[in-house]
Design a protein around this motif. Structure first.
Motif, PDB file in Angstrom:
ATOM      1  N   THR A 119      -6.618  -1.024  10.466  1.00 20.77           N
ATOM      2  CA  THR A 119      -7.694  -1.502   9.610  1.00 20.77           C
ATOM      3  C   THR A 119      -8.720  -0.380   9.555  1.00 20.77           C
ATOM      4  OG1 THR A 119      -7.306  -3.755  10.349  1.00 20.77           O
ATOM      5  CG2 THR A 119      -9.420  -3.306   9.294  1.00 20.77           C
ATOM      6  N   PRO A 120      -9.120   0.057   8.354  1.00 22.47           N
ATOM      7  CA  PRO A 120     -10.053   1.190   8.263  1.00 22.47           C
ATOM      8  C   PRO A 120     -11.456   0.812   8.716  1.00 22.47           C
ATOM      9  CG  PRO A 120      -9.633   0.272   6.097  1.00 22.47           C
ATOM     10  CD  PRO A 120      -8.733  -0.449   7.046  1.00 22.47           C
ATOM     11  N   PRO A 121     -12.304   1.805   8.987  1.00 20.72           N
ATOM     12  CA  PRO A 121     -13.676   1.542   9.435  1.00 20.72           C
ATOM     13  C   PRO A 121     -14.515   0.735   8.451  1.00 20.72           C
ATOM     14  CG  PRO A 121     -13.112   3.808   9.850  1.00 20.72           C
ATOM     15  CD  PRO A 121     -11.992   3.234   9.045  1.00 20.72           C
ATOM     16  N   ASP A 122     -14.289   0.904   7.159  1.00 20.02           N
ATOM     17  CA  ASP A 122     -15.064   0.176   6.154  1.00 20.02           C
ATOM     18  C   ASP A 122     -14.124  -0.704   5.348  1.00 20.02           C
ATOM     19  OD1 ASP A 122     -16.963  -0.774   4.442  1.00 20.02           O
ATOM     20  OD2 ASP A 122     -17.326   1.120   3.416  1.00 20.02           O
ATOM     21  N   THR A 123     -14.048  -1.981   5.708  1.00 13.72           N
ATOM     22  CA  THR A 123     -13.133  -2.889   5.010  1.00 13.72           C
ATOM     23  C   THR A 123     -13.666  -3.326   3.657  1.00 13.72           C
ATOM     24  OG1 THR A 123     -14.114  -4.748   6.189  1.00 13.72           O
ATOM     25  CG2 THR A 123     -12.113  -3.785   7.128  1.00 13.72           C
ATOM     26  N   ARG A 124     -14.906  -2.992   3.347  1.00 11.22           N
ATOM     27  CA  ARG A 124     -15.462  -3.320   2.037  1.00 11.22           C
ATOM     28  C   ARG A 124     -15.123  -2.261   0.995  1.00 11.22           C
ATOM     29  NH1 ARG A 124     -21.333  -3.794   3.859  1.00 11.22           N
ATOM     30  NH2 ARG A 124     -20.479  -2.302   5.313  1.00 11.22           N
ATOM     31  N   SER A 125     -14.509  -1.168   1.424  1.00 16.01           N
ATOM     32  CA  SER A 125     -14.128  -0.119   0.473  1.00 16.01           C
ATOM     33  C   SER A 125     -12.864  -0.543  -0.275  1.00 16.01           C
ATOM     34  CB  SER A 125     -13.894   1.201   1.211  1.00 16.01           C
ATOM     35  OG  SER A 125     -12.719   1.120   1.992  1.00 16.01           O
ATOM     36  N   ASN A 126     -12.329   0.341  -1.043  1.00 24.47           N
ATOM     37  CA  ASN A 126     -11.122   0.048  -1.808  1.00 24.47           C
ATOM     38  C   ASN A 126      -9.898  -0.104  -0.895  1.00 24.47           C
ATOM     39  OD1 ASN A 126      -9.632  -0.307  -4.221  1.00 24.47           O
ATOM     40  ND2 ASN A 126      -9.007   1.825  -4.176  1.00 24.47           N
ATOM     41  N   THR A 127      -9.869   0.601   0.221  1.00 27.10           N
ATOM     42  CA  THR A 127      -8.740   0.554   1.139  1.00 27.10           C
ATOM     43  C   THR A 127      -8.901  -0.604   2.101  1.00 27.10           C
ATOM     44  OG1 THR A 127      -8.471   2.940   1.000  1.00 27.10           O
ATOM     45  CG2 THR A 127      -7.450   1.850   2.867  1.00 27.10           C
ATOM     46  N   GLN A 128      -7.921  -1.518   2.099  1.00 25.87           N
ATOM     47  CA  GLN A 128      -7.968  -2.685   2.964  1.00 25.87           C
ATOM     48  C   GLN A 128      -7.182  -2.489   4.247  1.00 25.87           C
ATOM     49  OE1 GLN A 128      -6.372  -5.376   0.009  1.00 25.87           O
ATOM     50  NE2 GLN A 128      -8.377  -6.335  -0.167  1.00 25.87           N
ATOM     51  N   ARG A 129      -6.139  -1.681   4.180  1.00 29.74           N
ATOM     52  CA  ARG A 129      -5.237  -1.489   5.314  1.00 29.74           C
ATOM     53  C   ARG A 129      -4.590  -0.129   5.172  1.00 29.74           C
ATOM     54  NH1 ARG A 129       0.169  -5.030   6.239  1.00 29.74           N
ATOM     55  NH2 ARG A 129       0.486  -4.537   8.411  1.00 29.74           N
ATOM     56  N   LEU A 130      -4.264   0.494   6.294  1.00 24.08           N
ATOM     57  CA  LEU A 130      -3.638   1.816   6.286  1.00 24.08           C
ATOM     58  C   LEU A 130      -2.330   1.784   7.076  1.00 24.08           C
ATOM     59  CD1 LEU A 130      -6.745   3.981   7.098  1.00 24.08           C
ATOM     60  CD2 LEU A 130      -5.391   4.207   5.043  1.00 24.08           C
ATOM     61  N   TYR A 131      -1.389   2.562   6.622  1.00 21.36           N
ATOM     62  CA  TYR A 131      -0.184   2.822   7.401  1.00 21.36           C
ATOM     63  C   TYR A 131      -0.122   4.329   7.606  1.00 21.36           C
ATOM     64  CZ  TYR A 131       4.640   3.421   8.758  1.00 21.36           C
ATOM     65  OH  TYR A 131       5.773   3.782   9.433  1.00 21.36           O
ATOM     66  N   VAL A 132      -0.003   4.745   8.870  1.00 21.10           N
ATOM     67  CA  VAL A 132       0.065   6.168   9.193  1.00 21.10           C
ATOM     68  C   VAL A 132       1.409   6.428   9.855  1.00 21.10           C
ATOM     69  CG1 VAL A 132      -1.016   8.078  10.426  1.00 21.10           C
ATOM     70  CG2 VAL A 132      -2.431   6.220   9.545  1.00 21.10           C
ATOM     71  N   PRO A 133       2.273   7.234   9.231  1.00 19.71           N
ATOM     72  CA  PRO A 133       3.567   7.542   9.845  1.00 19.71           C
ATOM     73  C   PRO A 133       3.406   8.308  11.152  1.00 19.71           C
ATOM     74  CG  PRO A 133       3.547   8.157   7.533  1.00 19.71           C
ATOM     75  CD  PRO A 133       2.145   7.816   7.905  1.00 19.71           C
ATOM     76  N   ARG A 134       4.305   8.096  12.059  1.00 23.02           N
ATOM     77  CA  ARG A 134       4.274   8.760  13.369  1.00 23.02           C
ATOM     78  C   ARG A 134       4.341  10.277  13.208  1.00 23.02           C
ATOM     79  NH1 ARG A 134       3.349  11.324  16.928  1.00 23.02           N
ATOM     80  NH2 ARG A 134       4.318  11.486  18.939  1.00 23.02           N
ATOM     81  N   ALA A 135       5.074  10.760  12.237  1.00 24.50           N
ATOM     82  CA  ALA A 135       5.228  12.198  12.017  1.00 24.50           C
ATOM     83  C   ALA A 135       3.925  12.860  11.586  1.00 24.50           C
ATOM     84  CB  ALA A 135       6.306  12.451  10.971  1.00 24.50           C
ATOM     85  N   ALA A 136       2.959  12.086  11.087  1.00 23.11           N
ATOM     86  CA  ALA A 136       1.687  12.647  10.621  1.00 23.11           C
ATOM     87  C   ALA A 136       0.686  12.814  11.754  1.00 23.11           C
ATOM     88  CB  ALA A 136       1.095  11.751   9.546  1.00 23.11           C
ATOM     89  N   ILE A 137       0.928  12.173  12.893  1.00 17.20           N
ATOM     90  CA  ILE A 137      -0.046  12.134  13.989  1.00 17.20           C
ATOM     91  C   ILE A 137       0.294  13.190  15.039  1.00 17.20           C
ATOM     92  CG2 ILE A 137      -1.042  10.689  15.796  1.00 17.20           C
ATOM     93  CD1 ILE A 137      -0.082   8.253  14.148  1.00 17.20           C
ATOM     94  N   THR A 138      -0.710  14.007  15.384  1.00 22.27           N
ATOM     95  CA  THR A 138      -0.511  14.959  16.488  1.00 22.27           C
ATOM     96  C   THR A 138      -1.159  14.466  17.770  1.00 22.27           C
ATOM     97  OG1 THR A 138      -2.465  16.215  15.853  1.00 22.27           O
ATOM     98  CG2 THR A 138      -0.340  16.966  14.987  1.00 22.27           C
ATOM     99  N   GLU A 139      -2.239  13.677  17.645  1.00 21.57           N
ATOM    100  CA  GLU A 139      -2.920  13.158  18.825  1.00 21.57           C
ATOM    101  C   GLU A 139      -3.406  11.749  18.539  1.00 21.57           C
ATOM    102  OE1 GLU A 139      -6.799  14.180  21.588  1.00 21.57           O
ATOM    103  OE2 GLU A 139      -5.985  15.732  20.291  1.00 21.57           O
ATOM    104  N   LEU A 140      -3.285  10.890  19.548  1.00 23.97           N
ATOM    105  CA  LEU A 140      -3.711   9.503  19.433  1.00 23.97           C
ATOM    106  C   LEU A 140      -4.560   9.169  20.652  1.00 23.97           C
ATOM    107  CD1 LEU A 140      -3.213   6.644  17.997  1.00 23.97           C
ATOM    108  CD2 LEU A 140      -1.530   6.325  19.790  1.00 23.97           C
TER     109      LEU A 140
END
Length: 180
Positions: A119-140
């Protein structure tokens, strides 16, 4: 897979964005996803090329730079919603914070090693939900576990209401033990 498809904007590492439709979940197969584009064609996209998938209210096709309108990428204060407060670092070096659910969807994504729903930091924006592929992440980073403060602890050895009520209005039967 669910029959209903939701509006999404896929942002790739090449910098371009693709509007289309995806199911709410269960869309990753064999390291790729099949995006239904606006002309009705299915586009297979490998997860290694995808930075984020944004579930949006509107496509905002006139905005070529930021159609997701994801302006805030970090929380201003501690989130109020339940979840895991995460900070992701992408391969490009930029950061994104979000709340991951503490339910089965988190485990399913980790088991498949496909990615995370946030869930993004600002749920009132246009984006309601995000999916981030594992291959895109270097650090969590796990910043915090957010829980509801109004939840009561488990009822272990707490006295019941009935026993408290009995003690409150219990008068001794022995007349000599009554207070004067």
């Amino acid at each position: 897979m669910s029959n209903s498809r939701k509006k999404v904007i896929v942002r790739r590492f090449s910098g371009d964005t693709l509007p289309g439709y995806l199911p709410h979940d269960g869309f990753v197969r064999n390291g790729s996803l099949d995006l239904l584009d606006l002309s009705g064609r299915i586009l297979p996209l490998p997860l290694s090329d995808i930075k984020t998938v944004s579930y949006v209210r509107d496509f905002n096709l006139a905005d070529t730079q930021n159609p997701e309108r994801l302006t805030r990428r970090a929380f201003l204060a501690r989130p109020r919603t339940e979840g895991l407060w995460l900070r992701l670092t992408f391969r490009t070096g930029d950061l994104l914070e979000g709340l991951a659910p503490t339910d089965r969807t988190l485990l399913d994504a980790l088991a498949d090693d496909a990615g995370l729903f946030l869930t993004p930091p600002d749920t009132r924006s246009n984006t309601q939900r995000l999916y981030v592929p594992r291959a895109a992440i270097t650090e969590l980073q796990l910043l915090a576990v957010i829980t509801t403060p109004s939840r009561r602890p488990a009822t272990g050895d707490r006295p019941t209401k009935e026993s408290l009520q009995d003690e409150l209005f219990h008068l001794p039967l022995d007349p000599d033990s009554r207070p004067n």
